[in-house]
Design a protein around this motif. Structure first.
Motif, PDB file in Angstrom:
ATOM      1  N   PHE A  10      72.711  10.478  19.134  1.00  0.00           N
ATOM      2  CA  PHE A  10      71.940   8.740  18.807  1.00  0.00           C
ATOM      3  C   PHE A  10      71.618   8.428  20.322  1.00  0.00           C
ATOM      4  O   PHE A  10      70.710   7.749  19.734  1.00  0.00           O
ATOM      5  N   THR A  11      72.380   8.477  20.568  1.00  0.00           N
ATOM      6  CA  THR A  11      72.603   7.846  21.668  1.00  0.00           C
ATOM      7  C   THR A  11      70.953   8.355  22.112  1.00  0.00           C
ATOM      8  O   THR A  11      70.698   7.932  23.177  1.00  0.00           O
ATOM      9  N   SER A  12      70.743   9.637  22.838  1.00  0.00           N
ATOM     10  CA  SER A  12      69.746   9.944  22.926  1.00  0.00           C
ATOM     11  C   SER A  12      68.807   9.507  21.812  1.00  0.00           C
ATOM     12  O   SER A  12      67.046   9.633  23.107  1.00  0.00           O
ATOM     13  N   MET A  13      68.578  10.183  21.063  1.00  0.00           N
ATOM     14  CA  MET A  13      67.130   8.828  19.722  1.00  0.00           C
ATOM     15  C   MET A  13      67.414   8.294  20.779  1.00  0.00           C
ATOM     16  O   MET A  13      65.923   7.378  20.376  1.00  0.00           O
ATOM     17  N   LYS A  14      68.392   6.765  20.374  1.00  0.00           N
ATOM     18  CA  LYS A  14      68.160   5.705  21.075  1.00  0.00           C
ATOM     19  C   LYS A  14      66.827   5.112  22.539  1.00  0.00           C
ATOM     20  O   LYS A  14      65.653   4.370  22.317  1.00  0.00           O
ATOM     21  N   ILE A  15      66.725   6.208  22.635  1.00  0.00           N
ATOM     22  CA  ILE A  15      66.083   6.719  24.228  1.00  0.00           C
ATOM     23  C   ILE A  15      65.029   7.281  24.459  1.00  0.00           C
ATOM     24  O   ILE A  15      63.654   6.813  24.870  1.00  0.00           O
ATOM     25  N   ALA A  16      64.948   7.902  22.991  1.00  0.00           N
ATOM     26  CA  ALA A  16      63.294   8.490  23.009  1.00  0.00           C
ATOM     27  C   ALA A  16      62.731   7.883  22.357  1.00  0.00           C
ATOM     28  O   ALA A  16      61.939   7.885  22.425  1.00  0.00           O
ATOM     29  N   MET A  17      63.641   7.297  21.959  1.00  0.00           N
ATOM     30  CA  MET A  17      62.394   5.431  20.660  1.00  0.00           C
ATOM     31  C   MET A  17      61.989   4.883  21.539  1.00  0.00           C
ATOM     32  O   MET A  17      60.567   4.687  21.269  1.00  0.00           O
ATOM     33  N   ALA A  18      62.879   4.415  22.902  1.00  0.00           N
ATOM     34  CA  ALA A  18      61.990   3.559  23.624  1.00  0.00           C
ATOM     35  C   ALA A  18      60.593   4.576  24.272  1.00  0.00           C
ATOM     36  O   ALA A  18      59.832   3.053  24.725  1.00  0.00           O
ATOM     37  N   ILE A  55      47.416 -14.528  27.795  1.00  0.00           N
ATOM     38  CA  ILE A  55      48.451 -14.616  26.811  1.00  0.00           C
ATOM     39  C   ILE A  55      48.584 -13.935  25.904  1.00  0.00           C
ATOM     40  O   ILE A  55      48.882 -13.658  25.331  1.00  0.00           O
ATOM     41  N   GLN A  56      46.889 -13.058  25.775  1.00  0.00           N
ATOM     42  CA  GLN A  56      46.663 -11.966  24.500  1.00  0.00           C
ATOM     43  C   GLN A  56      47.688 -10.452  25.186  1.00  0.00           C
ATOM     44  O   GLN A  56      48.548  -9.785  24.649  1.00  0.00           O
ATOM     45  N   ILE A  57      47.321 -10.812  26.680  1.00  0.00           N
ATOM     46  CA  ILE A  57      48.495  -9.561  27.375  1.00  0.00           C
ATOM     47  C   ILE A  57      49.815  -9.919  27.602  1.00  0.00           C
ATOM     48  O   ILE A  57      50.329  -8.863  26.527  1.00  0.00           O
ATOM     49  N   TRP A  58      50.591 -11.436  27.211  1.00  0.00           N
ATOM     50  CA  TRP A  58      52.410 -11.876  26.994  1.00  0.00           C
ATOM     51  C   TRP A  58      52.198 -11.306  25.414  1.00  0.00           C
ATOM     52  O   TRP A  58      53.485 -10.959  25.582  1.00  0.00           O
ATOM     53  N   SER A  59      51.405 -11.366  25.022  1.00  0.00           N
ATOM     54  CA  SER A  59      51.977 -11.637  23.295  1.00  0.00           C
ATOM     55  C   SER A  59      52.436 -10.091  22.837  1.00  0.00           C
ATOM     56  O   SER A  59      53.080 -10.276  22.342  1.00  0.00           O
ATOM     57  N   ALA A  60      50.700  -9.271  23.405  1.00  0.00           N
ATOM     58  CA  ALA A  60      51.103  -8.047  23.169  1.00  0.00           C
ATOM     59  C   ALA A  60      52.368  -7.017  23.704  1.00  0.00           C
ATOM     60  O   ALA A  60      53.031  -6.297  22.622  1.00  0.00           O
ATOM     61  N   LEU A  61      52.491  -7.609  24.412  1.00  0.00           N
ATOM     62  CA  LEU A  61      53.707  -7.024  25.405  1.00  0.00           C
ATOM     63  C   LEU A  61      55.116  -7.296  24.642  1.00  0.00           C
ATOM     64  O   LEU A  61      56.353  -6.818  24.267  1.00  0.00           O
ATOM     65  N   LEU A  62      55.216  -8.228  24.683  1.00  0.00           N
ATOM     66  CA  LEU A  62      56.875  -9.476  23.717  1.00  0.00           C
ATOM     67  C   LEU A  62      56.072  -8.530  22.095  1.00  0.00           C
ATOM     68  O   LEU A  62      57.778  -8.571  21.885  1.00  0.00           O
ATOM     69  N   THR A  63      55.526  -8.591  21.140  1.00  0.00           N
ATOM     70  CA  THR A  63      55.206  -7.637  20.231  1.00  0.00           C
ATOM     71  C   THR A  63      55.594  -6.157  20.396  1.00  0.00           C
ATOM     72  O   THR A  63      56.262  -5.490  19.414  1.00  0.00           O
ATOM     73  N   ALA A  64      55.496  -5.227  21.402  1.00  0.00           N
ATOM     74  CA  ALA A  64      56.078  -4.190  21.696  1.00  0.00           C
ATOM     75  C   ALA A  64      57.466  -3.701  22.354  1.00  0.00           C
ATOM     76  O   ALA A  64      57.671  -2.788  21.143  1.00  0.00           O
ATOM     77  N   ALA A  65      57.575  -5.478  22.879  1.00  0.00           N
ATOM     78  CA  ALA A  65      59.197  -5.107  23.473  1.00  0.00           C
ATOM     79  C   ALA A  65      59.917  -5.655  21.981  1.00  0.00           C
ATOM     80  O   ALA A  65      61.453  -4.710  21.536  1.00  0.00           O
ATOM     81  N   ALA A  66      59.578  -6.187  21.104  1.00  0.00           N
ATOM     82  CA  ALA A  66      60.428  -6.490  19.915  1.00  0.00           C
ATOM     83  C   ALA A  66      60.316  -5.565  18.490  1.00  0.00           C
ATOM     84  O   ALA A  66      61.273  -5.348  18.071  1.00  0.00           O
ATOM     85  N   LEU A  67      59.382  -4.655  18.603  1.00  0.00           N
ATOM     86  CA  LEU A  67      58.753  -3.262  17.969  1.00  0.00           C
ATOM     87  C   LEU A  67      59.990  -2.551  18.260  1.00  0.00           C
ATOM     88  O   LEU A  67      60.940  -2.057  17.825  1.00  0.00           O
ATOM     89  N   ALA A  68      60.069  -2.230  19.968  1.00  0.00           N
ATOM     90  CA  ALA A  68      61.450  -1.383  19.825  1.00  0.00           C
ATOM     91  C   ALA A  68      62.550  -1.668  20.106  1.00  0.00           C
ATOM     92  O   ALA A  68      63.688  -0.795  19.600  1.00  0.00           O
ATOM     93  N   ALA A  69      63.088  -3.007  20.122  1.00  0.00           N
ATOM     94  CA  ALA A  69      64.286  -3.408  18.981  1.00  0.00           C
ATOM     95  C   ALA A  69      64.981  -3.055  18.227  1.00  0.00           C
ATOM     96  O   ALA A  69      65.419  -2.107  17.781  1.00  0.00           O
ATOM     97  N   CYS A  70      63.928  -3.484  17.373  1.00  0.00           N
ATOM     98  CA  CYS A  70      63.703  -2.740  16.098  1.00  0.00           C
ATOM     99  C   CYS A  70      64.150  -1.897  15.925  1.00  0.00           C
ATOM    100  O   CYS A  70      65.385  -1.281  14.923  1.00  0.00           O
ATOM    101  N   LEU A  71      63.336  -1.273  16.346  1.00  0.00           N
ATOM    102  CA  LEU A  71      63.127   0.545  16.216  1.00  0.00           C
ATOM    103  C   LEU A  71      65.153   1.566  16.678  1.00  0.00           C
ATOM    104  O   LEU A  71      65.312   2.296  15.881  1.00  0.00           O
TER     105      LEU A  71
END
Length: 291
Positions: free
Chosen positions: A215-223, A256-272
């Motif tokens: 499970f620990t390795s899967m967290k890294i793998a998902m990111a 602004i578009q770049i940063w919104s996409a970056l933060l969305t990607a970060a939020a998606l990674a955190a959720c997964l």
């Protein structure tokens, strides 16, 4: 409440530094505009200008939040949640290749780990190549993978998933090898005294012992899989996905578009990763292990 205090302190510090950075980086443009207009800005006017520029070097947090709302919640309210201008649509495109790459990478990683643990030839020959594969920069190999797959008629989701798989299989291999080898000699000898077959040793001892590592390795793998999916969208000139949003923002200077996409990607990674953490706690609790 005590647990929340350190988190809130870090969040507040991040926002303070972010706002300070946006003022410092955007001040030069604000002063240049004022100089050409023949006016002199007060400190308040300078600060307000740095936080309201259309193409700032570093957008302020509220500008990014407004862009994210405009391309998510506002789109949903207007019934256009999956239009091509919506972050929800682009997030779904990236998520699709991320999940497919993660599943393929996890399956490949587990298969290789089992072979490495049970076959000394694979241990001596495959493991060094697995490690060496991660020394190749993904930005260099991603276009090659896409070109080769396109040459044989494979395009769309799969090439991006292959790039995600390339990044995600490595932590699973390393984690599972460590986990499958975690039982000590006493435990293995105990299984042998019970005349357990190699298959029984695997299912009853090695595999359960490897679950925390898995499970620990899967967290890294998902990111890593998410990073691979975004990188896979860059060299293709993709028109959909978070990578396409990043690319489009860089072409037209839409920070602004770049940063919104970056933060969305970060939020998606955190959720997964958080979802994997929930599954981990449930599974390990049912197995009688502390998560």
């Amino acid at each position: 409440m005590r647990n929340l205090f350190p988190i809130l302190t870090v969040v507040i510090a991040i926002f303070v530094l972010w706002y300070a950075g946006s003022v410092a980086l955007n001040a030069a443009w604000a002063q240049d505009k004022a100089k050409r207009a023949g006016v002199e800005l007060t400190t308040k006017e300078l600060v307000l200008d740095t936080m309201s520029q259309k193409k700032p070097k570093l957008p302020a947090p509220h500008q990014v939040a407004e862009e994210m709302w405009k391309t998510t919640g506002d789109m949903v309210l207007k019934g256009r949640g999956f239009s091509k201008r919506s972050l929800i649509y682009h997030t779904w495109v990236t998520l699709s290749s991320t999940l497919l790459g993660f599943v393929l990478g996890t399956a490949l990683g587990v298969a290789l780990a089992v072979g490495i643990v049970y076959n000394r030839t694979m241990d001596m020959s495959v493991m060094p190549w697995v490690i060496a594969s991660q020394t190749i920069p993904i930005l260099a190999i991603a276009p090659m993978i896409i070109v080769v797959l396109n040459a044989i008629g494979i395009s769309g989701l799969l090439p991006k998933a292959v790039i995600s798989m390339y990044l995600s299989f490595f932590p699973v291999v390393v984690g599972m090898v460590k986990g499958l080898r975690s039982p000590d000699h006493m435990q293995l000898d105990q299984m042998k005294t019970w005349s357990a077959s190699p298959g029984q040793q695997f299912w009853k001892l090695r595999l359960p012992s490897s679950m925390p590592y898995f499970f620990t390795s899967m967290k890294i793998a998902m990111a890593a899989s998410l990073v691979g999916a975004i990188v896979g969208e860059l060299p293709t000139g993709a028109v959909a996905g978070l990578g396409a949003r990043l690319l489009g923002g860089s072409y037209y200077g839409q920070t602004i578009q770049i940063w919104s996409a970056l933060l969305t990607a970060a939020a998606l990674a955190a959720c997964l990763v958080g979802l994997i953490g929930i599954v981990q706690r449930v599974v390990l609790k049912r197995m009688g292990m502390a998560s």
